[in-house]
Motif scaffolding. Structure first.
Motif, PDB file in Angstrom:
ATOM      1  N   THR A  14       0.990  -1.272   0.050  1.00  0.00           N
ATOM      2  CA  THR A  14      -0.094  -0.032   0.053  1.00  0.00           C
ATOM      3  C   THR A  14       0.936   1.152  -0.016  1.00  0.00           C
ATOM      4  OG1 THR A  14      -1.899  -1.171   0.942  1.00  0.00           O
ATOM      5  CG2 THR A  14      -1.662   1.278   1.351  1.00  0.00           C
ATOM      6  N   GLY A  38      -8.334   1.554  10.700  1.00  0.00           N
ATOM      7  CA  GLY A  38      -7.691   0.576  10.449  1.00  0.00           C
ATOM      8  C   GLY A  38      -7.491   0.171   9.079  1.00  0.00           C
ATOM      9  N   GLY A  40      -6.148   1.561   6.420  1.00  0.00           N
ATOM     10  CA  GLY A  40      -4.880   1.801   5.830  1.00  0.00           C
ATOM     11  C   GLY A  40      -4.592   3.286   5.265  1.00  0.00           C
ATOM     12  N   LYS A  41      -5.404   3.984   5.680  1.00  0.00           N
ATOM     13  CA  LYS A  41      -5.416   5.656   5.151  1.00  0.00           C
ATOM     14  C   LYS A  41      -4.164   6.180   5.574  1.00  0.00           C
ATOM     15  CE  LYS A  41      -9.304   6.537   7.456  1.00  0.00           C
ATOM     16  NZ  LYS A  41      -9.718   5.268   7.923  1.00  0.00           N
ATOM     17  N   THR A  42      -3.698   5.943   6.785  1.00  0.00           N
ATOM     18  CA  THR A  42      -2.580   6.846   7.387  1.00  0.00           C
ATOM     19  C   THR A  42      -1.218   5.904   6.733  1.00  0.00           C
ATOM     20  OG1 THR A  42      -3.566   7.291   9.351  1.00  0.00           O
ATOM     21  CG2 THR A  42      -1.102   7.394   9.524  1.00  0.00           C
ATOM     22  N   THR A  43      -1.428   4.775   6.590  1.00  0.00           N
ATOM     23  CA  THR A  43      -0.420   3.774   6.071  1.00  0.00           C
ATOM     24  C   THR A  43      -0.136   4.323   4.557  1.00  0.00           C
ATOM     25  OG1 THR A  43      -0.950   1.944   7.347  1.00  0.00           O
ATOM     26  CG2 THR A  43       0.239   1.576   5.320  1.00  0.00           C
ATOM     27  N   TRP A 107     -10.901  10.845   6.319  1.00  0.00           N
ATOM     28  CA  TRP A 107     -12.262  11.036   7.012  1.00  0.00           C
ATOM     29  C   TRP A 107     -12.973  12.538   6.736  1.00  0.00           C
ATOM     30  CZ3 TRP A 107     -14.607   7.021   9.104  1.00  0.00           C
ATOM     31  CH2 TRP A 107     -13.929   6.279   9.700  1.00  0.00           C
ATOM     32  N   GLU A 130      -4.442  -9.152   5.827  1.00  0.00           N
ATOM     33  CA  GLU A 130      -3.509  -7.913   5.426  1.00  0.00           C
ATOM     34  C   GLU A 130      -4.032  -7.407   3.776  1.00  0.00           C
ATOM     35  OE1 GLU A 130       0.760  -7.340   6.556  1.00  0.00           O
ATOM     36  OE2 GLU A 130       0.348  -9.551   6.908  1.00  0.00           O
TER      37      GLU A 130
HETATM   38  N1  LIG Z   1      -2.499  -4.179   2.710  1.00  0.00           N
HETATM   39  C1  LIG Z   1      -2.383  -3.248   3.833  1.00  0.00           C
HETATM   40  N2  LIG Z   1      -2.474  -1.958   3.451  1.00  0.00           N
HETATM   41  C2  LIG Z   1      -2.539  -0.855   4.470  1.00  0.00           C
HETATM   42  N3  LIG Z   1      -2.587  -1.315   5.738  1.00  0.00           N
HETATM   43  C3  LIG Z   1      -2.386  -2.650   6.129  1.00  0.00           C
HETATM   44  C4  LIG Z   1      -2.358  -3.652   5.111  1.00  0.00           C
HETATM   45  N4  LIG Z   1      -2.307  -4.752   5.747  1.00  0.00           N
HETATM   46  C5  LIG Z   1      -2.310  -4.531   7.128  1.00  0.00           C
HETATM   47  N5  LIG Z   1      -2.170  -3.161   7.282  1.00  0.00           N
HETATM   48  C6  LIG Z   1      -2.250  -2.692   8.663  1.00  0.00           C
HETATM   49  O1  LIG Z   1      -3.546  -2.046   8.688  1.00  0.00           O
HETATM   50  C7  LIG Z   1      -3.339  -0.907   9.848  1.00  0.00           C
HETATM   51  C8  LIG Z   1      -3.864   0.188   9.125  1.00  0.00           C
HETATM   52  O2  LIG Z   1      -3.773   1.341   9.940  1.00  0.00           O
HETATM   53  P1  LIG Z   1      -3.858   2.803   9.556  1.00  0.00           P
HETATM   54  O3  LIG Z   1      -3.747   3.757  10.700  1.00  0.00           O
HETATM   55  O4  LIG Z   1      -2.971   3.141   8.305  1.00  0.00           O
HETATM   56  O5  LIG Z   1      -5.383   2.858   9.299  1.00  0.00           O
HETATM   57  P2  LIG Z   1      -6.327   4.059   9.065  1.00  0.00           P
HETATM   58  O6  LIG Z   1      -7.166   3.784   7.911  1.00  0.00           O
HETATM   59  O7  LIG Z   1      -5.709   5.422   8.961  1.00  0.00           O
HETATM   60  O8  LIG Z   1      -7.279   4.224  10.447  1.00  0.00           O
HETATM   61  P3  LIG Z   1      -7.750   5.419  11.231  1.00  0.00           P
HETATM   62  O9  LIG Z   1      -9.150   5.575  10.410  1.00  0.00           O
HETATM   63  O10 LIG Z   1      -7.858   4.990  12.785  1.00  0.00           O
HETATM   64  O11 LIG Z   1      -6.961   6.802  11.194  1.00  0.00           O
HETATM   65  C9  LIG Z   1      -1.708  -0.740   9.763  1.00  0.00           C
HETATM   66  O12 LIG Z   1      -1.431  -1.323  11.105  1.00  0.00           O
HETATM   67  C10 LIG Z   1      -1.013  -1.596   9.050  1.00  0.00           C
HETATM   68  O13 LIG Z   1       0.278  -2.094   8.975  1.00  0.00           O
END
Ligand SMILES: Nc1ncnc2c1ncn2[C@@H]1O[C@H](COP(=O)(O)OP(=O)(O)OP(=O)(O)O)[C@@H](O)[C@H]1O
Ligand SMILES: [Mg+2]
Length: 151
Positions: A14, A38, A40-43, A107, A130
């Protein structure tokens, strides 16, 4: 509206997608990231930062809704509107947008005043463990061109 779907098998994939996107993006662009907690937006934003040449690690802003990262090819303006849910609007949000850099909003539905006419939306869906599905929707010609460049 042009759309493309990608699938990733882990967080690193990602981030690589985010890097590729960032390498082709132009100042003033706005990306809207949607998807559950969770997803993966921040990721993805961490990958985007890497693609802009930002070496500082992007984190989820806990007490602020906006963070600027200036040490790259262009400024990354990272906004997480999650904590604005239910708060009345008209807080002068236009000032959060940033003409010279790339704005990434998590968001955005909680800050509708921030959503411009043209944008790239990326909807992330959790599949198994994942695996993630990323749906890119380009609203505006420059974003359609961007999707063609990363394809
Ligand atoms: N294919 C993938 N792509 C992105 N993240 C993944 C993937 N597989 C596992 N993960 C894990 O999922 C989690 C995603 O967390 P992240 O903080 O990026 O979500 P988020 O969408 O920003 O959540 P929030 O709404 O709480 O801000 C991380 O721990 C990341 O390592
Ligand atoms: Mg996040």
């Amino acid at each position: 509206m042009k759309t493309i779907t990608y699938y990733t098998k882990n967080a690193e994939e990602t981030q690589l997608l985010g890097e590729r996107l960032a390498r082709h993006c132009k100042p003033g662009m706005v990306f809207l990231l949607s998807g559950d907690l969770g997803a993966g937006k921040t990721t993805l934003t961490q990958g985007i930062a890497r693609g802009l040449g930002i070496t500082k690690t992007v984190t989820s802003p806990t007490f602020t809704i906006q963070k600027l990262y200036r040490k790259g090819r262009m400024t990354l303006n990272h906004i997480d509107a999650y904590r604005l849910e239910g708060i009345s609007q008209d807080l002068g949000f236009e000032e959060y947008l940033y003409d010279d850099g790339l704005t990434v909003i998590e968001w955005a539905k909680f800050a509708p005043d921030l959503i411009p006419e043209r944008y790239l939306e990326i909807k992330i869906t959790l599949l198994e463990e994942e695996e993630r599905r990323l749906d890119f929707l380009a609203a505006g010609e420059e974003y359609e061109a961007l999707l063609e460049e990363i394809a």
